[in-house]
Design an enzyme around this catalytic site. Structure first.
Site, PDB file in Angstrom:
ATOM      1  N   HIS A 148      46.800   3.729  63.829  1.00 11.68           N
ATOM      2  CA  HIS A 148      47.439   4.165  62.586  1.00 11.68           C
ATOM      3  C   HIS A 148      48.571   3.218  62.193  1.00 11.68           C
ATOM      4  O   HIS A 148      49.338   2.763  63.041  1.00 11.68           O
ATOM      5  CB  HIS A 148      48.050   5.562  62.750  1.00 11.68           C
ATOM      6  CG  HIS A 148      47.064   6.681  62.804  1.00 11.68           C
ATOM      7  ND1 HIS A 148      46.229   6.880  63.874  1.00 11.68           N
ATOM      8  CD2 HIS A 148      46.805   7.670  61.913  1.00 11.68           C
ATOM      9  CE1 HIS A 148      45.490   7.957  63.648  1.00 11.68           C
ATOM     10  NE2 HIS A 148      45.811   8.452  62.458  1.00 11.68           N
ATOM     11  N   ASN A 180      48.549   0.587  71.527  1.00 14.24           N
ATOM     12  CA  ASN A 180      48.427   1.732  70.618  1.00 14.24           C
ATOM     13  C   ASN A 180      48.814   3.040  71.292  1.00 14.24           C
ATOM     14  O   ASN A 180      49.492   3.878  70.695  1.00 14.24           O
ATOM     15  CB  ASN A 180      46.999   1.823  70.080  1.00 14.24           C
ATOM     16  CG  ASN A 180      46.791   3.031  69.187  1.00 14.24           C
ATOM     17  OD1 ASN A 180      47.482   3.226  68.196  1.00 14.24           O
ATOM     18  ND2 ASN A 180      45.826   3.877  69.561  1.00 14.24           N
TER      19      ASN A 180
END
Length: 319
Positions: A148, A180
């Site tokens: 994201h 991440n």
């Protein structure tokens, strides 16, 4: 200890040598009085200041741009798709199938809500024409996480807001373990926690494609995932943060660029702190260009608050 070896130079925006800068581990110096924040000397020599322009984003070129003999039958672009969602705005790159940037505005109040990611699913974005769209199958067995840019935890206002963060136009391929799921997630938590110290936090995140030295040459090289190849894998990611308190006139400003690879949690966040102009030059973007960069208006973020990450805190508020 990891050091950010990168990048800042003329050929990132056309022509010229690329220099390797080793970022030393120290706090940023105060901005000189009544002068802009200065990039490194070799960048100053190659860079001419451009007048600040109002921030305007268009999906299509202005009509008068095609009023010439050369574009009689159409303007080829490039088209930068502008996407305005409930908790973020984004610009999408049709060639790389990744966002150019994703912008957020965080406050203590707008981080609250009932949104739950348990019911959210990654989705292809129908706002993007099919030939230029990132696809779910591109990530399948790619070895990369769907990372994201606007974290889901920043969009808990409601279920719709949460779901919008799972559009692939808000996603880019990221190394999973150590990035991440760890260091990048901790950085996202750091930005959220800034709302405890500031009334308004503006954050712009996105990918970078930076060169590395191969022999005596500088080469930009990145993987492309999908079958057929479709989505570029960025070499780095940036976060640029502008923060303000209601009872103060000035802003705190910080810029960070992190390599898309496993980063040891012991690495200080300040190792990835860079002058804003360095990130702008690498990305080909201008950040917060309506803010005058001079003493009394802008203060380096890491001299305003302590730029350290809490690497377990994000687990309590998963992105």
């Amino acid at each position: 200890m990891h050091r950010l070896l990168a990048f800042v130079a003329g050929s990132l925006v056309g022509g010229g040598a690329i220099y390797a800068l080793v970022k030393s581990n120290h706090q940023a110096a105060p901005v000189p009085a009544r002068t802009p924040i200065q990039p490194p000397l070799h960048v100053q020599q190659q860079h001419q200041q451009q007048p600040q322009q109002p921030l305007v984003r268009r999906q299509q070129a202005p009509l008068d741009q095609t009023s010439n003999e050369f574009l009689e039958y159409g303007d080829p672009g490039p088209v930068s798709d502008f996407l305005l969602r409930s908790r973020y705005a984004a610009s999408y790159n049709r060639a790389l199938r990744n966002p150019n940037w994703v912008a957020e505005h965080l406050t203590r109040d707008n981080l609250k809500g009932s949104g739950d990611r348990a019911s959210s699913e990654f989705k292809e974005d129908p706002a993007i024409p099919g030939p230029f769209r990132a696809l779910l199958k591109d990530y399948y067995r790619s070895g990369y996480d769907r990372g994201h840019m606007c974290p889901a935890a920043d969009a808990k206002m409601n279920t719709e807001s949460m779901n919008e963060t799972f559009m692939l136009t808000n996603i880019a391929p990221q190394v999973g373990k150590g990035f991440n799921r760890n260091y990048w997630a901790s950085l996202e938590g750091f930005v959220r926690d800034m709302t405890k110290s500031f009334d308004d936090v503006y954050c712009i995140s996105g990918p970078l494609y930076l060169p590395e030295k191969v022999g005596d040459k500088w080469v930009v090289s990145y993987e492309v995932i999908g079958n057929p190849p479709n989505v570029a894998v960025p070499t780095h990611f940036f976060k640029v943060i502008l923060a303000k308190r209601n009872n103060e006139k000035g802003f705190a400003l910080g810029a960070f660029a992190l390599p898309n690879k496993e980063i040891d949690n012991s690495t200080p966040l300040t190792d990835f702190s860079l002058p804003l102009e360095s990130v702008e030059k690498a990305a080909g973007l201008q950040f917060f260009n309506k803010v005058e960069r001079k003493l009394g208006v802008v203060t380096p973020l890491c001299s305003t608050i302590k730029c350290t990450l809490e690497h377990d805190a994000w687990k309590k508020n998963k992105k």
